[in-house]
Design a protein around this motif. Sequence first.
Motif, PDB file in Angstrom:
ATOM      1  N   LEU A 104       0.873  -1.284   0.227  1.00  0.00           N
ATOM      2  CA  LEU A 104       0.027   0.198  -0.057  1.00  0.00           C
ATOM      3  C   LEU A 104       0.797   1.306  -0.074  1.00  0.00           C
ATOM      4  O   LEU A 104       0.439   2.286  -0.566  1.00  0.00           O
ATOM      5  CB  LEU A 104      -1.108   0.042   1.117  1.00  0.00           C
ATOM      6  N   ARG A 105       2.042   1.225   0.754  1.00  0.00           N
ATOM      7  CA  ARG A 105       2.982   2.216   0.690  1.00  0.00           C
ATOM      8  C   ARG A 105       3.370   2.668  -0.668  1.00  0.00           C
ATOM      9  O   ARG A 105       3.499   3.639  -1.092  1.00  0.00           O
ATOM     10  CB  ARG A 105       3.979   1.795   1.689  1.00  0.00           C
ATOM     11  N   ILE A 106       3.533   1.634  -1.456  1.00  0.00           N
ATOM     12  CA  ILE A 106       3.830   1.785  -3.060  1.00  0.00           C
ATOM     13  C   ILE A 106       2.859   2.356  -3.746  1.00  0.00           C
ATOM     14  O   ILE A 106       3.150   3.265  -4.584  1.00  0.00           O
ATOM     15  CB  ILE A 106       4.395   0.241  -3.629  1.00  0.00           C
ATOM     16  N   LEU A 107       1.784   1.744  -3.549  1.00  0.00           N
ATOM     17  CA  LEU A 107       0.538   2.554  -4.335  1.00  0.00           C
ATOM     18  C   LEU A 107       0.276   3.933  -4.037  1.00  0.00           C
ATOM     19  O   LEU A 107      -0.020   4.590  -4.736  1.00  0.00           O
ATOM     20  CB  LEU A 107      -0.847   1.758  -3.803  1.00  0.00           C
ATOM     21  N   CYS A 108       0.491   4.456  -2.721  1.00  0.00           N
ATOM     22  CA  CYS A 108       0.323   5.771  -2.268  1.00  0.00           C
ATOM     23  C   CYS A 108       1.620   6.371  -2.800  1.00  0.00           C
ATOM     24  O   CYS A 108       0.993   7.648  -3.061  1.00  0.00           O
ATOM     25  CB  CYS A 108       0.593   5.729  -0.548  1.00  0.00           C
ATOM     26  N   LYS A 109       2.760   5.859  -2.973  1.00  0.00           N
ATOM     27  CA  LYS A 109       3.679   6.750  -3.594  1.00  0.00           C
ATOM     28  C   LYS A 109       3.414   6.992  -5.100  1.00  0.00           C
ATOM     29  O   LYS A 109       3.821   8.036  -5.604  1.00  0.00           O
ATOM     30  CB  LYS A 109       5.211   5.994  -3.400  1.00  0.00           C
ATOM     31  N   ILE A 110       2.872   6.018  -5.859  1.00  0.00           N
ATOM     32  CA  ILE A 110       2.699   5.942  -7.116  1.00  0.00           C
ATOM     33  C   ILE A 110       1.392   7.026  -7.399  1.00  0.00           C
ATOM     34  O   ILE A 110       1.574   7.880  -8.314  1.00  0.00           O
ATOM     35  CB  ILE A 110       2.385   4.640  -7.849  1.00  0.00           C
TER      36      ILE A 110
END
Length: 327
Positions: free
Chosen positions: A232-238
Amino acid sequence: MMNNLILLPKYPTFQSRWDIEEIHPKFFKCISWQMEATMDEINCPYHYVCDKTYPPNYPFSIDILVLLFTTCSYLVTLIILILDMNTRKGTIFLTHSKRFLLPSGPISLPIIILIFAKGPQINTIFPLSCIGPSILLLVLISSLSFDIKDDKDIKYTFFAASTISGILHASLYLDSIVLPYYTGFDALVNSTFSGECETCVCRKEILVVGGKLVKYKGWSMTTFVVVGVICLRILCKIFGEINGGKFVSMIKVLMERFSWILITLDCVYLMGNSPPERIILRVVAFGGIFLLILLHVVREACSKFFTMDYVAEKLRSVSISTPLQIA
């Protein structure tokens, strides 16, 4: 070693043929239990014998190196948490260079995976069968506590994906250590020796992988929830704040809190239900994990306090600079 009076009922004829002190390691390192036919369906309905064990332990010098590395990894995590608590605005006191020193970093995590891969033979003075779960919890805490958001999207995604892969590999290797250990513990506690061989035991119930006395696994809900948080952190970053980014960010915060609850529950469970071996070492290890959890809670509280104080100061400065107009 464990208490023989608890685990091994005294059989004089059995003790005269085999050394009890040499039997414990064979039970704990057994990776294949063979069920054999039995003629006594009443007293010995299930007869088991250890068919295969892990190779002998490494020299104690290897245990010393692993102990030093684990201690340094823990101290690095502890120091960075304390420094982060002293940061007024609650920002992560973590540079790109310090990230490599963390247990979940790109240098330490592969070493931990290698240690777990050789874990069944690291069992002299620093047994990973007892301490391995606390090391995995340290990795999970490190990955949850520190998140560098200044990286570019590609670089951030690469490091986060490598952390996910490392956590999953470490969990699998840890299970290869603790599951035979817990199986052997169950075989000792809930069985009686048949006397036909060193590891021949009679049981009233079937012996299952991992036993039924300790229900802990590295490949567990705790691991998957932490991995989910990193995803989810990756998705938030993207996505950022657009295209549903706020909703993903809200879910991420909830899963982070749930992860900390699961880590705490695992720590409490292992403290109370682990086999009674190396008690002092186990108390020190999980006590250190409890300290990190406590520091995280304090850090979050300090972050909220500093944020509220910062907002209050901004409001006061705006009210002072804005002239009062009377109609």
